[in-house]
Design an enzyme around this catalytic site. Structure first.
Site, short mmCIF file in Angstrom:
data_model
loop_
_atom_site.label_atom_id
_atom_site.label_comp_id
_atom_site.label_asym_id
_atom_site.label_seq_id
_atom_site.Cartn_x
_atom_site.Cartn_y
_atom_site.Cartn_z
N ASP A 1 29.27 51.02 45.27
CA ASP A 1 28.22 52.10 44.69
C ASP A 1 28.49 53.41 45.17
OD1 ASP A 1 27.38 50.00 43.10
OD2 ASP A 1 26.10 49.28 44.87
N GLU B 1 24.66 50.74 35.20
CA GLU B 1 24.31 51.55 36.48
C GLU B 1 25.51 52.52 36.67
OE1 GLU B 1 22.43 47.75 39.00
OE2 GLU B 1 24.65 48.21 39.08
N HIS C 1 30.19 42.58 44.52
CA HIS C 1 30.31 43.27 45.73
C HIS C 1 30.92 42.28 46.80
CE1 HIS C 1 28.56 47.26 45.20
NE2 HIS C 1 27.88 46.66 44.14
N HIS D 1 27.89 52.40 39.84
CA HIS D 1 28.52 51.01 40.22
C HIS D 1 29.98 50.86 39.78
CE1 HIS D 1 28.00 46.56 40.34
NE2 HIS D 1 29.24 46.59 40.11
#
Length: 265
Positions: A180, A242, A173, A245
């Protein structure tokens, strides 16, 4: 500080403060290991440590606010408030903004535009993440007494297990190409949008959040796959642990870019 009692040697490193201290610590550890401990004949040299850029502003980092491209994009930037796994505003998040490198921002805008004719929209939880925020995560996970969010964010795991693929000293990130997010379904006029059922909330640590988790219902898996396909069409690939993500797929021949530590303002 490190000391090997059996071999009777050690290191003590003293430095002034540094931006991106977790990345700095990793670089020092790798340098000491490579030059004083590792046997070059027995193992390859350690990979280069991530570089933290000296950029001090959003413009210097080449980051753009997604709302410059999609003024009405739906977002709730979790780390700018207290509704997150840390349970408090996170270092570096001084405003609820979604910043991304321009190529990723433009790709995300195209994904949102392609979804709208289908009465779907994107809803963003997090985008660029300053390196100091990642350091905050590391301090939190090492605080064994702070369990305030365990019931909501990691009920089936102990804090040390969060270091096994969920929380790390370096986050993609911080390069500005990872986001996200989830999907909203809206009425025919594009209003009254509601989030699709994905089976867990954002930043739920556990196997139920794995994109292809067998614990998700058929409907939840279908919703996750809908997001996967929409983002894939826009050039983003999913992190399978995730469902929310995604990272913009730059050229596979290019090295990862630097990390940034510009506060989100």
């Amino acid at each position: 500080m490190f000391f090997d009692a059996e071999k009777k040697y050690g290191f003590v490193v003293i430095t002034n403060g540094s931006r991106g201290e977790e990345a700095f610590r990793t670089a020092v550890n790798r340098a000491l290991h490579e030059h004083f401990i590792a046997d070059p004949a027995a193992e390859p040299a350690a990979a280069a440590a991530p570089v933290v850029s000296d950029a001090a502003t959003r413009a210097e980092a080449g980051l753009v606010d997604i709302r410059e491209l999609v003024p009405d994009i739906s977002q709730s930037i979790a780390y700018a408030g207290s509704d997150n796994f840390v349970g408090a505003p996170v270092d570096g998040y001084e405003a609820p903004r979604c910043w991304l490198k321009r190529d990723a921002a433009e790709a995300l805008a195209r994904v949102d535009a392609a979804l709208r004719p289908r009465q779907l929209r994107l809803h963003v939880f997090d985008c660029y993440r300053p390196a100091r925020a990642v350091a905050h995560f590391m301090r939190w996970v090492e605080d064994a007494d702070d369990l305030a969010t365990k019931a909501t964010h990691y009920p089936d795991l102990d804090k040390p297990q969060l270091l096994e693929g969920y929380i790390a000293p370096v986050s993609g990130h911080s390069r500005g190409g990872t986001v996200d997010l989830t999907l909203l379904r809206c009425d025919a006029d594009g209003n009254d949008c509601e989030p699709l059922d994905m089976g867990t909330g954002f930043d739920f640590f556990g196997t139920r959040a794995n994109t292809d988790s067998p614990d998700a219902s058929p409907g939840q898996r279908a919703n996750r796959q809908l997001l996967v396909e929409a983002m894939k069409d826009g050039g983003f690939h999913n992190h399978p642990m995730e469902w929310w993500h995604y990272t913009f797929a730059t050229s596979p021949d290019s090295a990862p870019g630097p990390l940034y530590d510009v506060p989100v303002r």
